[in-house]
Motif scaffolding. Structure first.
Motif, PDB file in Angstrom:
ATOM      1  N   ARG A  56       4.179   5.188 -11.060  1.00 10.31           N
ATOM      2  CA  ARG A  56       2.924   4.250 -11.523  1.00 10.31           C
ATOM      3  C   ARG A  56       2.471   3.934 -10.266  1.00 10.31           C
ATOM      4  NH1 ARG A  56       8.065   2.254 -12.074  1.00 10.31           N
ATOM      5  NH2 ARG A  56       8.724   0.679 -10.034  1.00 10.31           N
ATOM      6  N   PRO A  57       1.318   3.474 -10.374  1.00  8.65           N
ATOM      7  CA  PRO A  57       0.262   3.266  -9.108  1.00  8.65           C
ATOM      8  C   PRO A  57       1.113   2.172  -8.459  1.00  8.65           C
ATOM      9  CG  PRO A  57      -0.952   3.398 -11.002  1.00  8.65           C
ATOM     10  CD  PRO A  57       0.094   3.283 -11.782  1.00  8.65           C
ATOM     11  N   ALA A  58       0.984   2.129  -7.164  1.00  7.84           N
ATOM     12  CA  ALA A  58       1.373   1.333  -6.053  1.00  7.84           C
ATOM     13  C   ALA A  58       0.732  -0.163  -6.376  1.00  7.84           C
ATOM     14  CB  ALA A  58       1.236   1.532  -4.660  1.00  7.84           C
ATOM     15  N   ALA A  59       1.376  -1.248  -6.254  1.00  3.66           N
ATOM     16  CA  ALA A  59       0.839  -2.644  -6.453  1.00  3.66           C
ATOM     17  C   ALA A  59       1.315  -3.675  -5.279  1.00  3.66           C
ATOM     18  CB  ALA A  59       1.558  -3.075  -7.818  1.00  3.66           C
ATOM     19  N   GLN A  60       0.629  -4.598  -5.292  1.00  2.43           N
ATOM     20  CA  GLN A  60       0.705  -5.534  -4.248  1.00  2.43           C
ATOM     21  C   GLN A  60       0.364  -7.012  -4.895  1.00  2.43           C
ATOM     22  OE1 GLN A  60      -1.697  -5.097  -0.740  1.00  2.43           O
ATOM     23  NE2 GLN A  60      -3.638  -4.984  -1.814  1.00  2.43           N
ATOM     24  N   LEU A  61       0.672  -7.954  -4.170  1.00  2.00           N
ATOM     25  CA  LEU A  61       0.287  -9.359  -4.435  1.00  2.00           C
ATOM     26  C   LEU A  61      -1.129  -9.529  -4.065  1.00  2.00           C
ATOM     27  CD1 LEU A  61       3.868 -11.019  -3.896  1.00  2.00           C
ATOM     28  CD2 LEU A  61       3.014  -9.911  -6.038  1.00  2.00           C
ATOM     29  N   ALA A  62      -1.760 -10.514  -4.748  1.00  2.00           N
ATOM     30  CA  ALA A  62      -3.040 -10.747  -4.468  1.00  2.00           C
ATOM     31  C   ALA A  62      -3.342 -12.425  -4.446  1.00  2.00           C
ATOM     32  CB  ALA A  62      -4.219 -10.056  -5.238  1.00  2.00           C
ATOM     33  N   GLN A  75      -2.098 -13.053  -8.356  1.00  2.00           N
ATOM     34  CA  GLN A  75      -2.048 -11.937  -9.410  1.00  2.00           C
ATOM     35  C   GLN A  75      -1.085 -10.704  -8.811  1.00  2.00           C
ATOM     36  OE1 GLN A  75      -6.147 -11.006  -9.787  1.00  2.00           O
ATOM     37  NE2 GLN A  75      -5.716 -11.319 -11.804  1.00  2.00           N
ATOM     38  N   VAL A  76      -0.657  -9.607  -9.285  1.00  2.00           N
ATOM     39  CA  VAL A  76      -0.247  -8.717  -8.917  1.00  2.00           C
ATOM     40  C   VAL A  76      -1.396  -7.505  -9.467  1.00  2.00           C
ATOM     41  CG1 VAL A  76       1.705  -7.045  -8.883  1.00  2.00           C
ATOM     42  CG2 VAL A  76       2.162  -9.213  -9.475  1.00  2.00           C
ATOM     43  N   VAL A  77      -1.686  -6.679  -8.426  1.00  2.00           N
ATOM     44  CA  VAL A  77      -2.737  -5.802  -8.755  1.00  2.00           C
ATOM     45  C   VAL A  77      -2.312  -4.474  -8.229  1.00  2.00           C
ATOM     46  CG1 VAL A  77      -4.594  -7.575  -8.758  1.00  2.00           C
ATOM     47  CG2 VAL A  77      -4.021  -6.321  -6.404  1.00  2.00           C
ATOM     48  N   ARG A  78      -3.060  -3.460  -8.761  1.00  2.00           N
ATOM     49  CA  ARG A  78      -2.855  -2.230  -8.216  1.00  2.00           C
ATOM     50  C   ARG A  78      -3.588  -1.834  -7.080  1.00  2.00           C
ATOM     51  NH1 ARG A  78      -3.892  -1.025 -13.858  1.00  2.00           N
ATOM     52  NH2 ARG A  78      -6.095  -0.783 -13.346  1.00  2.00           N
ATOM     53  N   CYS A  79      -2.890  -1.221  -6.057  1.00  2.00           N
ATOM     54  CA  CYS A  79      -3.625  -1.075  -4.520  1.00  2.00           C
ATOM     55  C   CYS A  79      -4.827  -0.141  -4.729  1.00  2.00           C
ATOM     56  CB  CYS A  79      -2.516  -0.409  -3.701  1.00  2.00           C
ATOM     57  SG  CYS A  79      -1.150  -1.644  -3.198  1.00  2.00           S
TER      58      CYS A  79
END
Length: 164
Positions: A56-62, A75-79
């Motif tokens: 799955r695409p890498a994600a990070q917190l925003a 939010q949690v967003v795709r990098c």
């Protein structure tokens, strides 16, 4: 005996965002010791439980850490494109928590947006804070530690912002 939850990737399951596995010898030794003492071990991947596939695409917190995500202020967003994946991260964290109703201890993957208990990627920078699942566990009173406590130096190759 109470359940010990463990990030499945640390036990060798290929469930990281990139489809790889990152078994942790130190965690595996500790899990074997705890199992021998009679603790039920439950391997979980909150992101898969939330319906996100592997890979799955890498994600990070925003906008904040896991507590802020659960409060609805981050939010949690795709990098790759900033797409919002908050809902599957929260749903997966709740499902993973339900997998171990009486959790005393969780051994999770450092810096993961789901599992990181001490620091996570927020807005592209590693900052103090916990991921979504780690936050839920901490709020439930579980002791939450990461793989780096068992494998010192393992932070040299965490595989990116979503190393879960």
């Amino acid at each position: 005996m109470n359940v010990v939850l463990v990030s499945a990737c640390l036990l060798g399951r290929a469930c990281r965002y990139d489809g790889a596995t990152i078994p942790s010898p130190g965690v595996q030794i500790e899990v074997a010791r705890l199992a021998q003492l009679g603790h039920p071990i439950v391997a979980v991947c909150p992101e898969e439980l939330g319906g996100l596939g592997t890979p799955r695409p890498a994600a990070q917190l925003a906008g904040g850490d896991g507590a802020a995500v659960l409060a609805g202020t981050a939010q949690v967003v795709r990098c790759s494109d900033g797409g919002d994946v908050t809902q599957p991260f929260v749903a997966g964290a709740r499902a993973a928590l339900a997998a171990g109703v009486e959790v005393d201890l969780a051994i999770l993957k450092a810096r993961s947006p789901s599992c990181g208990p001490r620091s996570v990627s927020i807005d592209g920078v590693i900052r103090p804070g916990a991921g979504v699942f780690a936050t839920l566990l901490q709020q439930a009173g579980a002791v939450v530690v990461d793989d780096e406590e068992f494998d010192p130096g393992s932070d040299l190759d965490d595989g990116g912002p979503a190393a879960s």
